[in-house]
Scaffold this motif. Structure first.
Motif, PDB file in Angstrom:
ATOM      1  N   VAL A 196       0.794  -1.209  -0.060  1.00 57.05           N
ATOM      2  CA  VAL A 196       0.063  -0.113  -0.022  1.00 57.05           C
ATOM      3  C   VAL A 196       1.004   1.243  -0.114  1.00 57.05           C
ATOM      4  O   VAL A 196       2.014   1.212   0.482  1.00 57.05           O
ATOM      5  CB  VAL A 196      -1.014   0.107   1.071  1.00 57.05           C
ATOM      6  CG1 VAL A 196      -1.871  -1.115   1.321  1.00 57.05           C
ATOM      7  CG2 VAL A 196      -0.279  -0.142   2.721  1.00 57.05           C
ATOM      8  N   PRO A 197       0.247   2.391  -0.390  1.00 55.93           N
ATOM      9  CA  PRO A 197       0.965   3.499  -0.617  1.00 55.93           C
ATOM     10  C   PRO A 197       1.366   4.221   0.933  1.00 55.93           C
ATOM     11  O   PRO A 197       0.558   4.008   1.937  1.00 55.93           O
ATOM     12  CB  PRO A 197       0.231   4.546  -1.324  1.00 55.93           C
ATOM     13  CG  PRO A 197      -0.889   3.689  -2.211  1.00 55.93           C
ATOM     14  CD  PRO A 197      -1.023   2.338  -1.282  1.00 55.93           C
ATOM     15  N   ASN A 198       2.563   4.727   1.288  1.00 54.14           N
ATOM     16  CA  ASN A 198       2.747   5.503   2.173  1.00 54.14           C
ATOM     17  C   ASN A 198       2.159   6.651   2.219  1.00 54.14           C
ATOM     18  O   ASN A 198       1.911   7.548   1.105  1.00 54.14           O
ATOM     19  CB  ASN A 198       4.145   5.884   2.369  1.00 54.14           C
ATOM     20  CG  ASN A 198       4.564   6.602   3.945  1.00 54.14           C
ATOM     21  OD1 ASN A 198       4.230   7.801   3.817  1.00 54.14           O
ATOM     22  ND2 ASN A 198       4.911   5.938   4.645  1.00 54.14           N
ATOM     23  N   ILE A 199       1.220   7.205   3.329  1.00 53.54           N
ATOM     24  CA  ILE A 199       0.387   8.254   3.174  1.00 53.54           C
ATOM     25  C   ILE A 199       1.042   9.304   4.346  1.00 53.54           C
ATOM     26  O   ILE A 199       0.986   8.984   5.543  1.00 53.54           O
ATOM     27  CB  ILE A 199      -0.897   7.978   3.699  1.00 53.54           C
ATOM     28  CG1 ILE A 199      -1.605   7.268   2.509  1.00 53.54           C
ATOM     29  CG2 ILE A 199      -1.944   9.425   3.676  1.00 53.54           C
ATOM     30  CD1 ILE A 199      -2.918   6.855   2.609  1.00 53.54           C
ATOM     31  N   ASP A 200       1.349  10.314   4.126  1.00 55.55           N
ATOM     32  CA  ASP A 200       1.866  11.573   4.828  1.00 55.55           C
ATOM     33  C   ASP A 200       2.986  11.299   5.832  1.00 55.55           C
ATOM     34  O   ASP A 200       3.109  11.502   6.855  1.00 55.55           O
ATOM     35  CB  ASP A 200       0.758  11.810   5.950  1.00 55.55           C
ATOM     36  CG  ASP A 200      -0.340  12.783   5.064  1.00 55.55           C
ATOM     37  OD1 ASP A 200      -0.170  13.199   3.906  1.00 55.55           O
ATOM     38  OD2 ASP A 200      -1.641  12.609   5.308  1.00 55.55           O
ATOM     39  N   ASP A 201       3.837  10.068   5.569  1.00 53.46           N
ATOM     40  CA  ASP A 201       4.721   9.614   6.563  1.00 53.46           C
ATOM     41  C   ASP A 201       4.144   8.975   7.620  1.00 53.46           C
ATOM     42  O   ASP A 201       4.920   8.891   8.537  1.00 53.46           O
ATOM     43  CB  ASP A 201       5.796  10.702   6.542  1.00 53.46           C
ATOM     44  CG  ASP A 201       6.667  10.966   5.224  1.00 53.46           C
ATOM     45  OD1 ASP A 201       6.905   9.907   4.525  1.00 53.46           O
ATOM     46  OD2 ASP A 201       7.343  12.216   5.353  1.00 53.46           O
ATOM     47  N   ARG A 202       2.877   8.824   7.611  1.00 50.80           N
ATOM     48  CA  ARG A 202       2.564   8.280   9.146  1.00 50.80           C
ATOM     49  C   ARG A 202       1.685   6.777   8.715  1.00 50.80           C
ATOM     50  O   ARG A 202       1.718   6.024   9.770  1.00 50.80           O
ATOM     51  CB  ARG A 202       1.193   9.269   9.537  1.00 50.80           C
ATOM     52  CG  ARG A 202       0.601   8.980  10.572  1.00 50.80           C
ATOM     53  CD  ARG A 202      -0.380  10.034  11.023  1.00 50.80           C
ATOM     54  NE  ARG A 202      -1.086   9.840  12.356  1.00 50.80           N
ATOM     55  CZ  ARG A 202      -2.226  10.215  12.700  1.00 50.80           C
ATOM     56  NH1 ARG A 202      -2.994  10.974  11.899  1.00 50.80           N
ATOM     57  NH2 ARG A 202      -2.732  10.032  14.024  1.00 50.80           N
ATOM     58  N   PHE A 203       1.165   6.733   7.703  1.00 51.16           N
ATOM     59  CA  PHE A 203       0.477   5.298   7.373  1.00 51.16           C
ATOM     60  C   PHE A 203       1.017   4.630   6.421  1.00 51.16           C
ATOM     61  O   PHE A 203       1.704   5.148   5.461  1.00 51.16           O
ATOM     62  CB  PHE A 203      -1.135   5.604   7.095  1.00 51.16           C
ATOM     63  CG  PHE A 203      -1.757   6.238   8.329  1.00 51.16           C
ATOM     64  CD1 PHE A 203      -2.299   5.685   9.133  1.00 51.16           C
ATOM     65  CD2 PHE A 203      -2.181   7.711   7.775  1.00 51.16           C
ATOM     66  CE1 PHE A 203      -3.166   6.290  10.221  1.00 51.16           C
ATOM     67  CE2 PHE A 203      -3.013   8.442   9.036  1.00 51.16           C
ATOM     68  CZ  PHE A 203      -3.293   7.588   9.949  1.00 51.16           C
ATOM     69  N   PRO A 204       1.134   3.217   6.521  1.00 48.32           N
ATOM     70  CA  PRO A 204       0.378   2.427   7.401  1.00 48.32           C
ATOM     71  C   PRO A 204       1.276   2.475   9.004  1.00 48.32           C
ATOM     72  O   PRO A 204       2.473   2.584   8.923  1.00 48.32           O
ATOM     73  CB  PRO A 204       0.659   0.928   6.965  1.00 48.32           C
ATOM     74  CG  PRO A 204       1.703   1.146   5.927  1.00 48.32           C
ATOM     75  CD  PRO A 204       1.622   2.560   5.491  1.00 48.32           C
ATOM     76  N   MET A 205       0.257   2.760   9.961  1.00 47.75           N
ATOM     77  CA  MET A 205       0.855   2.726  11.434  1.00 47.75           C
ATOM     78  C   MET A 205       0.753   1.811  12.135  1.00 47.75           C
ATOM     79  O   MET A 205      -0.267   1.012  12.477  1.00 47.75           O
ATOM     80  CB  MET A 205      -0.149   3.891  11.923  1.00 47.75           C
ATOM     81  CG  MET A 205       0.648   4.081  13.402  1.00 47.75           C
ATOM     82  SD  MET A 205      -0.589   5.343  14.375  1.00 47.75           S
ATOM     83  CE  MET A 205      -0.599   6.762  13.277  1.00 47.75           C
ATOM     84  N   ARG A 206       1.752   1.194  12.733  1.00 47.04           N
ATOM     85  CA  ARG A 206       1.809  -0.050  13.548  1.00 47.04           C
ATOM     86  C   ARG A 206       1.487   0.625  14.645  1.00 47.04           C
ATOM     87  O   ARG A 206       1.529   1.464  15.408  1.00 47.04           O
ATOM     88  CB  ARG A 206       3.291  -0.597  13.755  1.00 47.04           C
ATOM     89  CG  ARG A 206       4.117  -1.294  12.671  1.00 47.04           C
ATOM     90  CD  ARG A 206       3.225  -2.741  12.457  1.00 47.04           C
ATOM     91  NE  ARG A 206       3.851  -3.282  11.220  1.00 47.04           N
ATOM     92  CZ  ARG A 206       4.686  -4.520  11.416  1.00 47.04           C
ATOM     93  NH1 ARG A 206       4.626  -4.976  12.249  1.00 47.04           N
ATOM     94  NH2 ARG A 206       5.438  -5.069  10.392  1.00 47.04           N
ATOM     95  N   LEU A 207       0.632  -0.536  15.508  1.00 47.81           N
ATOM     96  CA  LEU A 207       0.069   0.037  16.954  1.00 47.81           C
ATOM     97  C   LEU A 207       0.801  -0.616  18.077  1.00 47.81           C
ATOM     98  O   LEU A 207       0.824  -1.949  18.194  1.00 47.81           O
ATOM     99  CB  LEU A 207      -1.403  -0.413  16.939  1.00 47.81           C
ATOM    100  CG  LEU A 207      -2.329   0.109  16.134  1.00 47.81           C
ATOM    101  CD1 LEU A 207      -3.656  -0.269  16.047  1.00 47.81           C
ATOM    102  CD2 LEU A 207      -2.482   1.635  16.098  1.00 47.81           C
ATOM    103  N   TYR A 208       1.533  -0.131  18.752  1.00 49.09           N
ATOM    104  CA  TYR A 208       2.472  -0.729  19.696  1.00 49.09           C
ATOM    105  C   TYR A 208       2.020  -1.314  20.772  1.00 49.09           C
ATOM    106  O   TYR A 208       0.797  -0.973  21.278  1.00 49.09           O
ATOM    107  CB  TYR A 208       3.334   0.471  20.306  1.00 49.09           C
ATOM    108  CG  TYR A 208       4.533   0.244  21.020  1.00 49.09           C
ATOM    109  CD1 TYR A 208       5.705  -0.205  20.481  1.00 49.09           C
ATOM    110  CD2 TYR A 208       4.475   0.390  22.277  1.00 49.09           C
ATOM    111  CE1 TYR A 208       6.678  -0.790  21.427  1.00 49.09           C
ATOM    112  CE2 TYR A 208       5.681   0.184  23.347  1.00 49.09           C
ATOM    113  CZ  TYR A 208       6.843  -0.545  22.544  1.00 49.09           C
ATOM    114  OH  TYR A 208       7.889  -0.891  23.594  1.00 49.09           O
TER     115      TYR A 208
END
Length: 346
Positions: A196-208
Motif C-alpha cells: 500500500v502507498p505511504n500516506i503522509d509519512d504516517r500510514f500504515p501505522m503500527r500499533l505498539y
C-alpha cells in the motif's frame, strides 16, 4: 426534556502522552468509586491506576502494556460515565470499540464493576509474556472525511490475497470509521506495508503493544479466557448494548450465557465492525447526541466518519460536521476539554 444519548466506550490506544494525569485532572472526587479497580490490581500485584496516571512522564513501554493500558482506560471511561449529567441526558444505548465492549458491559450493568475489572484485566494481561501477532491502522477516507468505498474494497482484497500466501497471516481486525485496523503475523503485516502507498509519512501505522485481536490468531486466547472467566456473572443489561456485529442486546431478551459466549468467543476472534455498531445505534435509537467517553478524543473522528457515511441529519462531509459541532455539537467527546462540559457535571 432530557436529550437522548448514545454512549460510546473507548478501546485500546486512547490513553497516550496527552492523557497522562487524566484521572487527577477530572476525577479526584472519585477515588472511592474507583477503589474496586485498585483493590483488584493489588490482589494481582499490579501498580494502581492512580500510580500509573500520576507518573511524572508518560512511558510507551509502561503505559501501553496491555495489563496497564486496559485498566487505565477502564478507570477513566468508567469515571467519565459516572460524570454524565443524567438529569439532562437519557442514555438510550451503549456501544464501544474493541476493548470498549468490555467497558460497555460494565456501564450497562451486564457485569458488576468487580467482574468487569476481572474481565478487562485478565484479557488485557493475556499476552504479557509475549504478543500474538500485531495490528496496524490504515485510512480509507478522504480529506472530506467521506469513506472511499472503492479504496476500502481494494484494501480488503489486498488483505485477503496476502492471507492466502504461505506463512502469511493477515485479517481485518476492526472496521473503524474511515480507518481499517489490520492484524496478523509479522510476515503478513510486512507484506501489507509493502503493498500500500505511504500516506503522509504516517500510514500504515503500527500499533505498539497491540496483539492481533479480533482475528483467528486469538483462538487460543479465547479458549483460555473462557476457562479462566467462567465465574463471571453475566446479566441482562439495564441499557441496550450494541456489539461489534451491530447486534442489540436488550434488557428484556438477552440470554446471559449467549452474552458470555459472544464476549469471549466471536468478539475475540472475528472482526469488530465499529461502523456498523454506530449506524445501528443511530437508526434504531435516534439519539439526539453521541457521548464518547474518555480518555482521548481520537474515537470522535471515527464516529464522525460513520455519521458522514450515512448522511446522518444531512451531514455529508467534514466541513458540514465541523459547522454542526460549532453550532450545536452532536458528538460530545469527554476526552476533549472544550466538550466534556456539555455532558458532565464537572
Amino acid at each position: 426534556m432530557k436529550k437522548r444519548a448514545l454512549v460510546v466506550c473507548p478501546g485500546r490506544g486512547t490513553y497516550n502522552k496527552e492523557e497522562l494525569g487524566y484521572l487527577s485532572r477530572h476525577h479526584q472526587d472519585k477515588t472511592e468509586q474507583l477503589a474496586f479497580i485498585e483493590q483488584y490490581r493489588q490482589t494481582v500485584n499490579q501498580p494502581s491506576v492512580h500510580e500509573l496516571d500520576g507518573k511524572d512522564r508518560y512511558s510507551f513501554k509502561l503505559h501501553t502494556l496491555g495489563e496497564h493500558a486496559s485498566a487505565l482506560i477502564y478507570a477513566c471511561a468508567y469515571a467519565d460515565f459516572m460524570s454524565i449529567n443524567q438529569d439532562e441526558y437519557e442514555i438510550v444505548a451503549i456501544t464501544g470499540n474493541s476493548m470498549g465492549w468490555y467497558i460497555a458491559l460494565s456501564v450497562a450493568q451486564a457485569l458488576s464493576p468487580q467482574d468487569s475489572i476481572t474481565l478487562i484485566d485478565t484479557m488485557g494481561s493475556m499476552m504479557k509474556n509475549g504478543l500474538i501477532g500485531s495490528q496496524l491502522i490504515y485510512p480509507a477516507v478522504g480529506a472530506d472525511w467521506k469513506i472511499i468505498t472503492d479504496k476500502k474494497t481494494e484494501l480488503f482484497t489486498i488483505v485477503e490475497e496476502i492471507n492466502q500466501r504461505a506463512a502469511h497471516a493477515l485479517y481485518l481486525s476492526i472496521d473503524l470509521g474511515g480507518y481499517l485496523v489490520v492484524a496478523g503475523n509479522e510476515t503478513g503485516l510486512s507484506a501489507f506495508e509493502q503493498s500500500v502507498p505511504n500516506i503522509d509519512d504516517r500510514f500504515p501505522m503500527r500499533l505498539y503493544n497491540h496483539g492481533a485481536f479480533h482475528t483467528p490468531l486469538m483462538s487460543q486466547i479465547s479458549d483460555v479466557g473462557k476457562d479462566k472467566l467462567t465465574t463471571l456473572d453475566f446479566n441482562r443489561p439495564l441499557t441496550p448494548l450494541i456489539d461489534g456485529r451491530g447486534h442489540i442486546w436488550t434488557p428484556y431478551s438477552t440470554n446471559p450465557q449467549q452474552l458470555f459466549d459472544y464476549t469471549l468467543g466471536h468478539q475475540v476472534t472475528e472482526p469488530y465492525y465499529f461502523n456498523r455498531a454506530i449506524e445501528v445505534g443511530l437508526k434504531e435509537f435516534s439519539p439526539e447526541t453521541i457521548i464518547v467517553l474518555g480518555p482521548g478524543s481520537s474515537l470522535g473522528s471515527s464516529v464522525a466518519h460513520s455519521l458522514i457515511n450515512i448522511g446522518w441529519q444531512g451531514i455529508s462531509n467534514k466541513a458540514e460536521f465541523v459547522e454542526r459541532q460549532k453550532r450545536d455539537p452532536f458528538v460530545i467527546s469527554m476526552g476533549m476539554e472544550a466538550q466534556r462540559r456539555f455532558a458532565s457535571f464537572s
